[in-house]
Design a protein around this motif. Sequence first.
Motif, PDB file in Angstrom:
ATOM      1  N   ILE A   1      -7.591   7.080  -2.586  1.00  0.00           N
ATOM      2  CA  ILE A   1      -8.435   6.443  -1.582  1.00  0.00           C
ATOM      3  C   ILE A   1      -9.116   5.194  -2.146  1.00  0.00           C
ATOM      4  O   ILE A   1      -9.036   4.114  -1.538  1.00  0.00           O
ATOM      5  N   PRO A   2      -9.762   5.258  -3.307  1.00  0.00           N
ATOM      6  CA  PRO A   2     -10.357   4.017  -3.845  1.00  0.00           C
ATOM      7  C   PRO A   2      -9.322   2.959  -4.219  1.00  0.00           C
ATOM      8  O   PRO A   2      -9.550   1.756  -4.024  1.00  0.00           O
ATOM      9  N   ILE A   3      -8.181   3.393  -4.747  1.00  0.00           N
ATOM     10  CA  ILE A   3      -7.152   2.429  -5.153  1.00  0.00           C
ATOM     11  C   ILE A   3      -6.588   1.700  -3.945  1.00  0.00           C
ATOM     12  O   ILE A   3      -6.495   0.468  -3.939  1.00  0.00           O
ATOM     13  N   THR A   4      -6.207   2.436  -2.903  1.00  0.00           N
ATOM     14  CA  THR A   4      -5.614   1.790  -1.725  1.00  0.00           C
ATOM     15  C   THR A   4      -6.644   0.937  -0.984  1.00  0.00           C
ATOM     16  O   THR A   4      -6.294  -0.113  -0.442  1.00  0.00           O
ATOM     17  N   THR A   5      -7.896   1.363  -0.963  1.00  0.00           N
ATOM     18  CA  THR A   5      -8.931   0.552  -0.321  1.00  0.00           C
ATOM     19  C   THR A   5      -9.122  -0.766  -1.066  1.00  0.00           C
ATOM     20  O   THR A   5      -9.202  -1.834  -0.444  1.00  0.00           O
TER      21      THR A   5
ATOM     22  N   ASN B   1      -8.572  11.978  -4.905  1.00  0.00           N
ATOM     23  CA  ASN B   1      -9.735  11.406  -5.590  1.00  0.00           C
ATOM     24  C   ASN B   1      -9.458  10.007  -6.128  1.00  0.00           C
ATOM     25  O   ASN B   1     -10.381   9.239  -6.349  1.00  0.00           O
ATOM     26  N   PHE B   2      -8.201   9.694  -6.354  1.00  0.00           N
ATOM     27  CA  PHE B   2      -7.843   8.402  -6.928  1.00  0.00           C
ATOM     28  C   PHE B   2      -7.207   7.462  -5.906  1.00  0.00           C
ATOM     29  O   PHE B   2      -7.405   6.250  -5.973  1.00  0.00           O
TER      30      PHE B   2
ATOM     31  N   PHE C   1      -0.558  10.741 -10.552  1.00  0.00           N
ATOM     32  CA  PHE C   1      -1.736  11.608 -10.675  1.00  0.00           C
ATOM     33  C   PHE C   1      -1.392  13.073 -10.449  1.00  0.00           C
ATOM     34  O   PHE C   1      -2.024  13.961 -11.012  1.00  0.00           O
ATOM     35  N   TYR C   2      -0.381  13.341  -9.634  1.00  0.00           N
ATOM     36  CA  TYR C   2       0.043  14.722  -9.420  1.00  0.00           C
ATOM     37  C   TYR C   2       0.665  15.303 -10.691  1.00  0.00           C
ATOM     38  O   TYR C   2       0.435  16.464 -11.028  1.00  0.00           O
TER      39      TYR C   2
ATOM     40  N   MET D   1       0.823  -1.211   0.000  1.00  0.00           N
ATOM     41  CA  MET D   1       0.000   0.000   0.000  1.00  0.00           C
ATOM     42  C   MET D   1       0.858   1.262   0.000  1.00  0.00           C
ATOM     43  O   MET D   1       0.516   2.254  -0.655  1.00  0.00           O
ATOM     44  N   PHE D   2       1.968   1.238   0.710  1.00  0.00           N
ATOM     45  CA  PHE D   2       2.853   2.403   0.760  1.00  0.00           C
ATOM     46  C   PHE D   2       3.422   2.719  -0.622  1.00  0.00           C
ATOM     47  O   PHE D   2       3.329   3.853  -1.109  1.00  0.00           O
ATOM     48  N   PHE D   3       3.992   1.706  -1.265  1.00  0.00           N
ATOM     49  CA  PHE D   3       4.606   1.952  -2.573  1.00  0.00           C
ATOM     50  C   PHE D   3       3.567   2.264  -3.645  1.00  0.00           C
ATOM     51  O   PHE D   3       3.806   3.096  -4.525  1.00  0.00           O
ATOM     52  N   THR D   4       2.412   1.618  -3.566  1.00  0.00           N
ATOM     53  CA  THR D   4       1.344   1.931  -4.513  1.00  0.00           C
ATOM     54  C   THR D   4       0.883   3.377  -4.340  1.00  0.00           C
ATOM     55  O   THR D   4       0.679   4.091  -5.330  1.00  0.00           O
ATOM     56  N   SER D   5       0.719   3.805  -3.111  1.00  0.00           N
ATOM     57  CA  SER D   5       0.276   5.178  -2.856  1.00  0.00           C
ATOM     58  C   SER D   5       1.302   6.199  -3.319  1.00  0.00           C
ATOM     59  O   SER D   5       0.938   7.231  -3.897  1.00  0.00           O
TER      60      SER D   5
END
Length: 94
Positions: A70-74, A67-68, A58-59, A47-51
Amino acid sequence: IIALFMSCFSALLALLITSARYAVDFEFAFKIFAIAILDVLILVNVMFFTSIFAGFHFYKKNEDPNNFLIPITTSISDFGNMLVLSFLVIYFFK
């Protein structure tokens, strides 16, 4: 650190409740603790590396990462936890 503490606490509480009714040997308890700790370590790192990578992506596209991310990490944590736990249980109890 909090995730590791809570996983150890939850595993200990589950073993205490189980040992009140059934005999629990050391090997079984060790496997439960190992599964809990490895699950947390693997998922937190994924989750850390994905975030981080998705946030930078996205930045750079001038999008709001919140916006992206939160759904991805969840989604990754929900589905990834099932996969990691399944793999660890099969590996330790095979």
